[in-house]
Structures are given as structure tokens and as C-alpha cells.
Design a protein around this motif. Structure first.
Motif, PDB file in Angstrom:
ATOM      1  N   ASP A 134       0.845  -1.206   0.000  1.00  0.00           N
ATOM      2  CA  ASP A 134       0.000   0.000   0.000  1.00  0.00           C
ATOM      3  C   ASP A 134       0.877   1.252   0.000  1.00  0.00           C
ATOM      4  O   ASP A 134       0.458   2.300  -0.478  1.00  0.00           O
ATOM      5  CB  ASP A 134      -0.904  -0.001   1.250  1.00  0.00           C
ATOM      6  CG  ASP A 134      -2.068   0.991   1.170  1.00  0.00           C
ATOM      7  OD1 ASP A 134      -1.974   1.984   0.433  1.00  0.00           O
ATOM      8  OD2 ASP A 134      -3.081   0.769   1.867  1.00  0.00           O
ATOM      9  N   VAL A 135       2.095   1.126   0.537  1.00  0.00           N
ATOM     10  CA  VAL A 135       2.873   2.349   0.781  1.00  0.00           C
ATOM     11  C   VAL A 135       4.124   2.523  -0.076  1.00  0.00           C
ATOM     12  O   VAL A 135       4.555   3.655  -0.294  1.00  0.00           O
ATOM     13  CB  VAL A 135       3.231   2.514   2.278  1.00  0.00           C
ATOM     14  CG1 VAL A 135       1.988   2.591   3.127  1.00  0.00           C
ATOM     15  CG2 VAL A 135       4.122   1.401   2.783  1.00  0.00           C
ATOM     16  N   THR A 205       0.960   5.523  -4.071  1.00  0.00           N
ATOM     17  CA  THR A 205       0.685   6.522  -3.035  1.00  0.00           C
ATOM     18  C   THR A 205       1.214   6.022  -1.701  1.00  0.00           C
ATOM     19  O   THR A 205       1.070   4.850  -1.359  1.00  0.00           O
ATOM     20  CB  THR A 205      -0.832   6.772  -2.884  1.00  0.00           C
ATOM     21  OG1 THR A 205      -1.459   5.569  -2.408  1.00  0.00           O
ATOM     22  CG2 THR A 205      -1.459   7.191  -4.199  1.00  0.00           C
ATOM     23  N   SER A 206       1.814   6.917  -0.939  1.00  0.00           N
ATOM     24  CA  SER A 206       2.342   6.496   0.359  1.00  0.00           C
ATOM     25  C   SER A 206       1.213   6.374   1.376  1.00  0.00           C
ATOM     26  O   SER A 206       1.320   5.618   2.338  1.00  0.00           O
ATOM     27  CB  SER A 206       3.382   7.496   0.857  1.00  0.00           C
ATOM     28  OG  SER A 206       2.765   8.707   1.220  1.00  0.00           O
ATOM     29  N   TYR A 207       0.142   7.098   1.188  1.00  0.00           N
ATOM     30  CA  TYR A 207      -0.973   7.041   2.146  1.00  0.00           C
ATOM     31  C   TYR A 207      -1.497   5.620   2.285  1.00  0.00           C
ATOM     32  O   TYR A 207      -1.467   4.848   1.319  1.00  0.00           O
ATOM     33  CB  TYR A 207      -2.125   7.944   1.680  1.00  0.00           C
ATOM     34  CG  TYR A 207      -1.760   9.390   1.642  1.00  0.00           C
ATOM     35  CD1 TYR A 207      -1.593  10.116   2.820  1.00  0.00           C
ATOM     36  CD2 TYR A 207      -1.564  10.038   0.437  1.00  0.00           C
ATOM     37  CE1 TYR A 207      -1.243  11.451   2.788  1.00  0.00           C
ATOM     38  CE2 TYR A 207      -1.207  11.381   0.391  1.00  0.00           C
ATOM     39  CZ  TYR A 207      -1.046  12.080   1.579  1.00  0.00           C
ATOM     40  OH  TYR A 207      -0.695  13.391   1.542  1.00  0.00           O
ATOM     41  N   ASP A 209      -4.218   4.044   1.800  1.00  0.00           N
ATOM     42  CA  ASP A 209      -5.460   4.358   1.094  1.00  0.00           C
ATOM     43  C   ASP A 209      -5.923   3.161   0.260  1.00  0.00           C
ATOM     44  O   ASP A 209      -6.705   3.315  -0.681  1.00  0.00           O
ATOM     45  CB  ASP A 209      -5.252   5.585   0.178  1.00  0.00           C
ATOM     46  CG  ASP A 209      -4.121   5.350  -0.815  1.00  0.00           C
ATOM     47  OD1 ASP A 209      -3.488   4.287  -0.757  1.00  0.00           O
ATOM     48  OD2 ASP A 209      -3.872   6.251  -1.640  1.00  0.00           O
ATOM     49  N   SER A 211      -4.304   1.491  -1.889  1.00  0.00           N
ATOM     50  CA  SER A 211      -3.919   1.606  -3.301  1.00  0.00           C
ATOM     51  C   SER A 211      -3.547   0.247  -3.897  1.00  0.00           C
ATOM     52  O   SER A 211      -3.616   0.078  -5.110  1.00  0.00           O
ATOM     53  CB  SER A 211      -2.783   2.618  -3.496  1.00  0.00           C
ATOM     54  OG  SER A 211      -1.699   2.341  -2.642  1.00  0.00           O
TER      55      SER A 211
HETATM   56 CA   LIG Z   1      -1.122   3.830  -0.805  1.00  0.00          CA
END
Ligand SMILES: [Ca+2]
Ligand code: HEM
Length: 627
Positions: A134-135, A205-207, A209, A211
Motif C-alpha cells: 500500500d505504501v 501513493t504512500s498514504y 489508502d 492503493s
Molecule cells: Ca497507498
């Protein structure tokens, strides 16, 4: 002070207060270094809608003052300035001016395959990898026309981004196959707005979220779900038993995974690494199903919602649940209770947290390039499976890279049962053969690549400083002498480093971090806790859409937030398996009296009636937002 920071030889626990002192130092240092690195997207122009309650796919406009923070294709930040040999770009060398020890030799001596099972389950490993996807995703350099670069055999005519790992003639493993070169390509350079040393890029995306489920680019996200059809749901393919699976890879002829024989398809997901090995694919299937399940429930509760609204709301809930599992259940096992408390990372039992627009959520190079790779030491060579009739089974990792085909025939439950029943390997310097000599082994080959050697080479490629610089950074501990390392790791480990490296300041961060004594109640030691702790702090407080934050466009109502807090990963796994009926309450810990196996139907899930439109008019969707 530093003497208190690592366990001494008799394994005395570190005093919690001492950990606190160390972590206080982190907070003093981190903000200035975090902000010191220019973000190359800062100059780019964004049109942000501050009232939009949903995330942009590429992470833009999360921070309204720095809308490029945390976006896909932005540069990593750093805790310490890069330590390139030439100050600008060349991989790190010894402080003596000579070369650093060969990474394959280090891997062979330091990262042997020794079997020490952990107290946490293999799911702790697997969720860690899923979460890391994800990050962070660091793309390799490519040729001008986008092709992969070949660096073996080594030659002066090779591509300038080649940095192959040369295997010594006497290598106990590879020499048997006459293999003397591992194809290592340097990470792509991050385009920067300012001149300066080479930086690396994060493709996602680093968030936190989701991804890896939803994608990190608008067009990619759009291609993964459907507005019409069953509106708001993720695209799927179907298993023979009728279960939902991920959609087929869009390029089966060129994805180097599909079609080992006709009509065998690998999968597509928000993250390209989805097919790497079956246990990773399993979690992608689980969270895809979870999205679609949430859509079905929301549709029943709010029949007037259209596809866009259903998709966005389901994504928001699914992502909140991922954040909840990560910080509520998983992270405490990794960095332990002291760091969790000190950095305010525990999920609150009730009430809201506050967003900090000055916290930069970008991924830190030392995190992706070294510290968070601690997970590689948790991986077993054989992945347990438990069949529907309770019989144990399993598969060798080395024979299952890029072979997710069992899911079409109902493999999901067996993999999940295996992950929650089998122990992880301990976090220690030891790494399984299947990761070390057989990584990505092709079907027709008796050997593969060496991941720990890659990790070491990657750290040097990224110009990460030596381990001792991070002891200074995290704990203000200046190292003069090898023996000082004995505060942090067993003497037997320190002696190995001493025999291999010319200077104590040369020791690579990845290898030394794996050798440290763990902090009390944690999987990792003080240095990785420092780096991972800072990153996890930034990902929480620097995320405007963090599920617990108050007064933001996407803030949940108090009732909704309390429902999200009922999330457990056990419940998510039960609800999205084919027919799992029992599971232990905390799937990251083994079954015990305190963590009993319970029937799936006794686990509580968030009650989505808290999302009924009429109950909370305008509470979660500002009236002035019209998608
Ligand atoms: Ca992400
Ligand atoms: C079977 C399990 C796993 C396999 C086969 C695997 C494989 C890999 C490979 C091939 C790389 C790229 C290495 C390079 O070229 O630099 C990588 C990177 C990485 N891995 Fe793993 N890994 C596994 C599990 C884990 C786990 C459990 C974690 C963390 C808990 C983890 C964290 C990372 C991170 C943070 C990176 C850097 C990501 C990036 O920036 O691109 N991995 N892994």
C-alpha cells in the motif's frame, strides 16, 4: 542513556522510560529532516477541492498546502542525507575508500537459513507484505524505450544503471550451477525540481489508502471497478466454486505470469505485485471481496445511491478497516507497546484524533530501502495449507512464485487457514532459502535470486548511510568502537560484522537491524522501531483522511467511527473466505487461552446502518460536494 536502549546480554528488558527517551529524540530530529528534502512535485499545479470527502486515486490534494505530498511518482524523503560515494549518485562505499563487502557473501554468512519459529503467525508476515504494497513500490531503471535492463554477464558495455551482484567463484550454492552474476538494476532516478544528489521514486501513493486494491492512478482505478453493471463494485473473475476472484491480467501474453499453458490467467489488482506468490494474492482477493460486500450492504441500506457514491463510500470504509487492522492489531506486534504509546499510534477506543498538515506522509527511503524489509526474515520456506477436511497440506515458496492458478479451484480457504495456523519465522538475521537462493525461481530452473543480497545492494544503490549513523540519529549514540554494538546485538553477531567489514561505520542498515535484540513485546529492535515508528506516525497524522481524524471533509460521524472500531481482521477473513467457519480472535497471534478459536458467526462486523443517509444528513457528505 544508550546503554538502556538495547537489551544487554542477559536479555534484561529495556525500561519503558528509556525507550521513551530514545523516542523523544526521534521527534526532536524527525520534523526538520523530514521537511528538508524538496518534493519534486511541489511546483506542480493542482486544483484541489477542499470539500471533497473522498481521496484522489493518486494521493494528490490530501495535503491542501502541499498537494503533491504522498502522491504516486513522488520522491522518497530521507532521515539522513545520502551517503553516495561521489556525494551525488554513485553507490555507497567503505569509509576507508575501498569497496564494501560483497552482498552475496554477506547474505551467505549473515543471513543463513535457520529455523526459529516466532510467537506470531505467518499471517503477521503476510499482512506486513500486503500492507507494504500500500505504501512503497520502487521502480527499477529501464532503457529509453521502456525495456528491462540486463546487467549479466557484467561488461563495461552494459547499461549505466547496471549494478550487478557478482557471485564469488567459491559460492557454496550458485557455483554448483555456474551462476556468477545476479541481475541487479539500480532504482530509477526521481525527477527533482532542484539539483542535488540522486533521489528515488515511489510509484504508488504512500498514504494508507488501499492503493494495492484500488490503484495509484486515476485511469488505473477507473479500470478496476464498474459504474454501471453491478454499480460501484470492483471487477471480478469467477472461481469454479462461484467465489469472486480478482479480474484477469489485462496483458496475459506479455505479463510473464499468465499462460504457462493455455487459458491460465494471472490477476490484475491495484498493485502490480499481486501475483508474486499465492498468500499475497489471497489477501488481495479478501479485500476485493470486502469492497463488493460493503457495496451490497450499502446498496440495501441506501437504494438511491448511484454507482459512484456506492464505490466511494465502500472504498472509504474498506480503507478505514485496513487502517484499523494495521494500527489496531498488526503494528503493536511489530514495534511493541512502548513505541505505540509514545508515538500515539494506538487506535483510540472512542473519540477523534487531529490531523497535522505539517507532517509529510511521504515514504522515507530508509523505511522502504531497509527497515520495513525486516519482514523478509519472517517468511517460511514451506507455506502451510489446511484443507476443508482439516488435513494439513502446503507448498514450497520456490515452486510457487507467480502461480496464482489454484484460486480458480478453491485454494483460498486452505491458504488462509495455513497463514493463521502456521508460525512465522522469527525476526532475526536468518532468511529462508526460498527467499535467498530461490527467489523468483522460474519453473525450468534449479535456482533463483537472493533477496537479502538485493536488499543490501538496494540500500547502497539508494545511498543509505551505514547502521552507526542511524544509532546516532535515533539514540544520539556515537559509535567509536565495535564493542559498543554489543548493547544492541549479541556479541556473536557483532563479531561476524567485524570479520566482514573494514570499519564499524560500513555495516549495512538492513543486516544490522535484523541482528538487533528485539524491544520488549516487539518483533523488531530499537533502530527499526525508530525508523518504522516515524514512518507510521507520518502516515497517520499526515493523512487528512485518516479514519479517526476530526473536522475534515471525510470525517466519519461518531457512530460510524465506533462501527469501524469493531473491525477485526479475523472477521474480515471469515466473511470473505469461501466457507471458513472457525478462526482465532487475533489472527496475528497463535491460538491460546487468551486468543481462542471461535466460530466465525460470533465475530462482530461494523453495522453499516450507521451509513443510512437519512440518519446523518450531511454528516459525512458536505452539501456543497457534487461528484
Ligand atoms: Ca497507498
Ligand atoms: C514471500 C514473501 C516476500 C517476497 C517474495 C518478497 C519479495 C520482495 C522483492 C523481490 C523485493 C524487491 C527487492 C529489490 O529489488 O530491492 C521486495 C521489496 C520489499 N519488501 Fe518484500 N517480499 C516478501 C515479503 C515481505 C514482507 C513480509 C515485508 C514486510 C513486512 C516486505 C517488505 C518489503 C519492502 C518494504 C520492500 C521495498 C518495496 C519497494 O520500495 O519497492 N516484504 N520484496
Amino acid at each position: 542513556m544508550s546503554k538502556l536502549l538495547a537489551r544487554n546480554m542477559s536479555h534484561d528488558p529495556i525500561l519503558p522510560s528509556a525507550t521513551g527517551i530514545a523516542l523523544a529524540r526521534i521527534e526532536l530530529v524527525a520534523p526538520e529532516t523530514r521537511q528538508a528534502v524538496a518534493n519534486c512535485k511541489e511546483d506542480q499545479h493542482y486544483h484541489c477541492d477542499p470539500y471533497k470527502p473522498y481521496r484522489n486515486s493518486d494521493g494528490s490534494c490530501n495535503n491542501l498546502h502541499n498537494p503533491g505530498w504522498g502522491t504516486s511518482f513522488s520522491c522518497f524523503t530521507r532521515l539522513l542525507p545520502p551517503a553516495y560515494a561521489d556525494g551525488l549518485s554513485a553507490p555507497r562505499i567503505s569509509v576507508t575508500g575501498s569497496s564494501l563487502p560483497n552482498p552475496r557473501v554477506l547474505s551467505a554468512v549473515l543471513h543463513r537459513d535457520l529455523n526459529y519459529p516466532a510467537t506470531y503467525t505467518h499471517m503477521t508476515m503476510q499482512y506486513g507484505q500486503f500492507f507494504s504494497h500500500d505504501v512503497a513500490f520502487t521502480p527499477s531503471s529501464r532503457t529509453k524505450d521502456g525495456k528491462m535492463i540486463q546487467c549479466c554477464p557484467p561488461s563495461p558495455n552494459n547499461h549505466p544503471q547496471c549494478y550487478p551482484i557478482l557471485v564469488p567463484k567459491e559460492d557454496p550454492f550458485y557455483s554448483g550451477y555456474n551462476e556468477y552474476c545476479l541481475n541487479f538494476v539500480r532504482t530509477a532516478m526521481c525527477p527533482q525540481c532542484k539539483l542535488g544528489p540522486r533521489e528515488q521514486m515511489n510509484q504508488i501513493t504512500s498514504y494508507i489508502d488501499g492503493s494495492m486494491v484500488y490503484g495509484s492512478m486515476e485511469n488505473e482505478t477507473r479500470s478496476l471497478w464498474t459504474r454501471t453493471g453491478p454499480a460501484g463494485r470492483m471487477h471480478i473473475s469467477m472461481a469454479a466454486n462461484g467465489g469472486e476472484l480478482l479480474p484477469h491480467s489485462p496483458e496475459p501474453d506479455s505479463d510473464q505470469c499468465s499462460k504457462p499453458s493455455e487459458n491460465m490467467y494471472c490477476f490484475k489488482a491495484g498493485d502490480k505485485r499481486v501475483n508474486q506468490h499465492p498468500a499475497l494474492t489471497a489477501l488481495h482477493v479478501v479485500f476485493l471481496r470486502q469492497h463488493n460486500k460493503i457495496v451490497n450492504e450499502l446498496k440495501a441500506i441506501n437504494p438511491h445511491w448511484d454507482g459512484e457514491r456506492l464505490y466511494q463510500e465502500a472504498r472509504r470504509i474498506n480503507v478505514a478497516q485496513i487502517q484499523m487492522v494495521t494500527y489496531g492489531e498488526w503494528l503493536p506486534i511489530i514495534i511493541g507497546p512502548d513505541a505505540m504509546k509514545f508515538l500515539k499510534l494506538y487506535v483510540l477506543p472512542y473519540g477523534y484524533t487531529d490531523y497535522d498538515p505539517y507532517t509529510n506522509p511521504n515514504v522515507i527511503n530508509e523505511f522502504a530501502g531497509a527497515a520495513f524489509r525486516f519482514g523478509h526474515s519472517l517468511v517460511n520456506s514451506v507455506f502451510a495449507e489446511i484443507l476443508d477436511d482439516g488435513k494439513p497440506s502446503g507448498y514450497r515458496l520456490r515452486e510457487n512464485f507467480f502461480t496464482p492458478f489454484g484460486f480458480y479451484h478453491g485454494q483460498l480457504d486452505a491458504v488462509i487457514r495455513g497463514l493463521v495456523s502456521q508460525a512465522s519465522q522469527n525476526r532475526d538475521p536468518f532468511i529462508s532459502q526460498d527467499m535467498k537462493n530461490h527467489l523468483y525461481r522460474p519453473k525450468d530452473s534449479p535456482y533463483g535470486l537472493d533477496l537479502p543480497a538485493f536488499n543490501i545492494q538496494r540500500g547502497r544503490d539508494h545511498g543509505l548511510s551505514g547502521y552507526t549513523d542511524y544509532l546516532k540519529f535515533c539514540f544520539d549514540e556515537k559509535i567509536y568502537d565495535w564493542a559498543q554494538l554489543d548493547q544492541y546485538m549479541p556479541t556473536s553477531q557483532r563479531t561476524k560484522f567485524q570479520n566482514l567489514y573494514k570499519s564499524v561505520h560500513d555495516v549495512d542498515l538492513f543486516s544490522a537491524g535484523l541482528a538487533e535484540y528485539p524491544l520488549p513485546g516487539a518483533a523488531v529492535g530499537p533502530t527499526f522501531t525508530c525508523i518504522i515508528g516515524i514512518q507510521m506516525y507520518n502516515l497517520k497524522f499526515g493523512d487528512r483522511f485518516w479514519f479517526e481524524h476530526r473536522d475534515q471533509a471525510g470525517t466519519f460521524s461518531p457512530d460510524q467511527l465506533q462501527e469501524i472500531r469493531k473491525t477485526t481482521f479475523a472477521q474480515i477473513l471469515c466473511a470473505n473466505s469461501d466457507k471458513l467457519s472457525f478462526i482465532q480472535k487475533n489472527v496475528f497471534r497463535g491460538e491460546s487461552k487468551r486468543n481462542p478459536v471461535v466460530p466465525c458467526n460470533t465475530l462482530t462486523a461494523p453495522d453499516l446502518r450507521a451509513w443510512r443517509d437519512s440518519n446523518y444528513p450531511g454528516a459525512e457528505i458536505p452539501n456543497n460536494y457534487h461528484p
